[in-house]
Scaffold this active site. Structure first.
Site, PDB file in Angstrom:
ATOM      1  N   LYS A  15     -47.732  12.601 -29.541  1.00  0.00           N
ATOM      2  CA  LYS A  15     -47.523  13.570 -30.639  1.00  0.00           C
ATOM      3  C   LYS A  15     -46.046  13.599 -31.042  1.00  0.00           C
ATOM      4  CE  LYS A  15     -49.102  17.044 -28.157  1.00  0.00           C
ATOM      5  NZ  LYS A  15     -49.407  16.300 -26.909  1.00  0.00           N
ATOM      6  N   ARG A  88     -52.619  25.603 -29.542  1.00  0.00           N
ATOM      7  CA  ARG A  88     -53.092  24.995 -28.301  1.00  0.00           C
ATOM      8  C   ARG A  88     -54.260  25.762 -27.706  1.00  0.00           C
ATOM      9  NH1 ARG A  88     -48.209  22.064 -26.573  1.00  0.00           N
ATOM     10  NH2 ARG A  88     -48.712  20.961 -24.677  1.00  0.00           N
ATOM     11  N   ARG A 122     -41.549   8.544 -18.983  1.00  0.00           N
ATOM     12  CA  ARG A 122     -40.895   9.035 -20.210  1.00  0.00           C
ATOM     13  C   ARG A 122     -39.463   9.486 -19.899  1.00  0.00           C
ATOM     14  NH1 ARG A 122     -43.590  13.715 -23.618  1.00  0.00           N
ATOM     15  NH2 ARG A 122     -43.726  14.708 -21.589  1.00  0.00           N
ATOM     16  N   ARG A 155     -38.109  15.136 -17.914  1.00  0.00           N
ATOM     17  CA  ARG A 155     -38.583  16.516 -17.977  1.00  0.00           C
ATOM     18  C   ARG A 155     -39.129  16.966 -16.630  1.00  0.00           C
ATOM     19  NH1 ARG A 155     -42.224  16.959 -23.420  1.00  0.00           N
ATOM     20  NH2 ARG A 155     -43.528  18.138 -21.970  1.00  0.00           N
ATOM     21  N   ARG A 166     -51.429  19.673 -16.208  1.00  0.00           N
ATOM     22  CA  ARG A 166     -51.332  19.786 -17.673  1.00  0.00           C
ATOM     23  C   ARG A 166     -52.571  19.184 -18.336  1.00  0.00           C
ATOM     24  NH1 ARG A 166     -45.862  16.881 -18.682  1.00  0.00           N
ATOM     25  NH2 ARG A 166     -46.351  17.136 -20.876  1.00  0.00           N
TER      26      ARG A 166
HETATM   27  P1  AP5 Z   1     -44.764  11.630 -26.407  1.00  0.00           P
HETATM   28  O1  AP5 Z   1     -44.668  11.285 -27.847  1.00  0.00           O
HETATM   29  O2  AP5 Z   1     -43.605  12.308 -25.758  1.00  0.00           O
HETATM   30  O3  AP5 Z   1     -46.135  12.415 -26.122  1.00  0.00           O
HETATM   31  P2  AP5 Z   1     -46.545  13.896 -26.469  1.00  0.00           P
HETATM   32  O4  AP5 Z   1     -47.961  13.864 -26.912  1.00  0.00           O
HETATM   33  O5  AP5 Z   1     -45.556  14.539 -27.402  1.00  0.00           O
HETATM   34  O6  AP5 Z   1     -46.435  14.500 -25.009  1.00  0.00           O
HETATM   35  P3  AP5 Z   1     -45.865  15.886 -24.483  1.00  0.00           P
HETATM   36  O7  AP5 Z   1     -45.839  15.767 -22.990  1.00  0.00           O
HETATM   37  O8  AP5 Z   1     -44.556  16.255 -25.143  1.00  0.00           O
HETATM   38  O9  AP5 Z   1     -46.963  16.832 -24.933  1.00  0.00           O
HETATM   39  P4  AP5 Z   1     -47.297  18.176 -24.340  1.00  0.00           P
HETATM   40  O10 AP5 Z   1     -48.228  18.659 -25.366  1.00  0.00           O
HETATM   41  O11 AP5 Z   1     -47.788  18.197 -22.949  1.00  0.00           O
HETATM   42  O12 AP5 Z   1     -45.854  18.870 -24.169  1.00  0.00           O
HETATM   43  P5  AP5 Z   1     -45.091  19.948 -25.048  1.00  0.00           P
HETATM   44  O13 AP5 Z   1     -43.679  19.564 -25.046  1.00  0.00           O
HETATM   45  O14 AP5 Z   1     -45.778  20.194 -26.338  1.00  0.00           O
HETATM   46  O15 AP5 Z   1     -45.106  10.257 -25.619  1.00  0.00           O
HETATM   47  C1  AP5 Z   1     -45.217  10.251 -24.204  1.00  0.00           C
HETATM   48  C2  AP5 Z   1     -44.641   8.911 -23.669  1.00  0.00           C
HETATM   49  O16 AP5 Z   1     -45.475   7.821 -24.106  1.00  0.00           O
HETATM   50  C3  AP5 Z   1     -43.225   8.594 -24.179  1.00  0.00           C
HETATM   51  O17 AP5 Z   1     -42.519   7.986 -23.140  1.00  0.00           O
HETATM   52  C4  AP5 Z   1     -43.466   7.619 -25.352  1.00  0.00           C
HETATM   53  O18 AP5 Z   1     -42.376   6.739 -25.529  1.00  0.00           O
HETATM   54  C5  AP5 Z   1     -44.723   6.883 -24.889  1.00  0.00           C
HETATM   55  N1  AP5 Z   1     -45.599   6.478 -25.983  1.00  0.00           N
HETATM   56  C6  AP5 Z   1     -45.910   7.214 -27.104  1.00  0.00           C
HETATM   57  N2  AP5 Z   1     -46.783   6.515 -27.882  1.00  0.00           N
HETATM   58  C7  AP5 Z   1     -47.025   5.353 -27.230  1.00  0.00           C
HETATM   59  C8  AP5 Z   1     -47.858   4.204 -27.521  1.00  0.00           C
HETATM   60  N3  AP5 Z   1     -48.591   4.138 -28.623  1.00  0.00           N
HETATM   61  N4  AP5 Z   1     -47.884   3.201 -26.626  1.00  0.00           N
HETATM   62  C9  AP5 Z   1     -47.133   3.245 -25.492  1.00  0.00           C
HETATM   63  N5  AP5 Z   1     -46.320   4.291 -25.155  1.00  0.00           N
HETATM   64  C10 AP5 Z   1     -46.285   5.327 -26.024  1.00  0.00           C
HETATM   65  O19 AP5 Z   1     -45.311  21.256 -24.156  1.00  0.00           O
HETATM   66  C11 AP5 Z   1     -44.710  21.412 -22.887  1.00  0.00           C
HETATM   67  C12 AP5 Z   1     -45.120  22.744 -22.281  1.00  0.00           C
HETATM   68  O20 AP5 Z   1     -44.685  23.829 -23.130  1.00  0.00           O
HETATM   69  C13 AP5 Z   1     -46.629  22.966 -22.123  1.00  0.00           C
HETATM   70  O21 AP5 Z   1     -47.124  22.396 -20.925  1.00  0.00           O
HETATM   71  C14 AP5 Z   1     -46.714  24.493 -22.119  1.00  0.00           C
HETATM   72  O22 AP5 Z   1     -46.329  25.040 -20.884  1.00  0.00           O
HETATM   73  C15 AP5 Z   1     -45.657  24.884 -23.153  1.00  0.00           C
HETATM   74  N6  AP5 Z   1     -46.219  24.987 -24.520  1.00  0.00           N
HETATM   75  C16 AP5 Z   1     -45.938  24.182 -25.591  1.00  0.00           C
HETATM   76  N7  AP5 Z   1     -46.635  24.569 -26.664  1.00  0.00           N
HETATM   77  C17 AP5 Z   1     -47.377  25.634 -26.288  1.00  0.00           C
HETATM   78  C18 AP5 Z   1     -48.317  26.448 -26.961  1.00  0.00           C
HETATM   79  N8  AP5 Z   1     -48.643  26.245 -28.252  1.00  0.00           N
HETATM   80  N9  AP5 Z   1     -48.917  27.454 -26.254  1.00  0.00           N
HETATM   81  C19 AP5 Z   1     -48.613  27.668 -24.955  1.00  0.00           C
HETATM   82  N10 AP5 Z   1     -47.731  26.932 -24.266  1.00  0.00           N
HETATM   83  C20 AP5 Z   1     -47.112  25.921 -24.917  1.00  0.00           C
END
Ligand code: AP5
Length: 208
Positions: A15, A88, A122, A155, A166
């Protein structure tokens, strides 16, 4: 062109990676709840202190904290924007629907087995939020962000045990949003097991 977009998908689906390209190449304003929360944790704000415990455990920050924060941010936006990591839960999606009619929900779809590798390898930029992968998308200079020169970090929630939690939290709370947006007629599913730039081409077609 679609202009009010939600990015769905499990942790590590890509994402943030696609959001970064959409923002750089198509001019979308990107709101990432994860980036906002991590910044609050780094700055030691009240929000950051409350959020940290949930984030470190791989759980969700409570709806009552997130919904208010996002309402204020979204109401301050103009032009095309995308929401990365929000909503979410069904409750967050219902709250969002009272502010805006989302015209596209992109579900970035990847098998769980692939995600653990993506997350544990990552590396992220604390300054501009660019995302790298040690094997799939390494920075030009090891440990340094190509875009802004800051030192990359891993992270806290990218440890294997936290990643597994997660994923479980995602399946229970967030996956139901796929049907939620399908029923609204705005869902597109994009497989994310290919090349990052090819996936972006598919995303671009869905937006037009
Ligand atoms: P990346 O693009 O970083 O993936 P992502 O989907 O953004 O993963 P996140 O871990 O950031 O998502 P998340 O939803 O768990 O975390 P968030 O920060 O929102 O890609 C991942 C890796 O793969 C990278 O190394 C990239 O280079 C690689 N990659 C990407 N595409 C690729 C491909 N096609 N092929 C190969 N490699 C590839 O949330 C973190 C925390 O915040 C949550 O756990 C929660 O506690 C809190 N939080 C956030 N939003 C909310 C909400 N709305 N409500 C409640 N709590 C929340």
């Amino acid at each position: 062109m679609k202009s009010k977009i939600v990015l769905l998908g499990p942790p590590g689906a890509g994402k943030g990676t696609q959001a970064e390209i959409m923002s750089n190449k198509l001019g979308f304003t990107r709101l990432s709840t994860g980036d906002m929360l991590r910044e609050a944790v780094r700055n030691g704000t009240e929000l950051g202190k409350k959020a940290k415990t949930y984030m470190d455990a791989g759980g969700l920050v409570p709806n009552e904290i997130i919904i208010g924060m996002m309402k204020e941010k979204i109401e301050g936006l103009s032009g095309a924007y995308l929401l990365d990591g929000y909503p979410r839960t069904i409750e967050q999606a219902d709250a969002l629907a009272t502010i805006v009619d989302i015209d596209l929900a992109i579900n970035i779809d990847v098998a769980d087995e692939v995600l653990v590798d993506r997350l544990t390898k990552r590396r992220s930029c604390p300054k501009c939020n660019a995302v790298y992968h040690l094997a799939n998308k390494p920075p030009k200079k090891a440990g340094i962000c190509d875009a802004c020169g800051a030192e990359l970090y891993q992270r806290d929630d990218d440890k294997e045990e936290t990643v597994k939690n997660r994923l479980a939290v995602y399946h229970k709370n967030t996956q139901p949003l796929i049907d939620y947006y399908r029923k609204k007629g705005v869902l597109t599913v994009i497989p994310s097991d290919g090349d990052i730039n090819e996936i972006f081409e598919t995303v671009k077609k869905a937006i037009q």
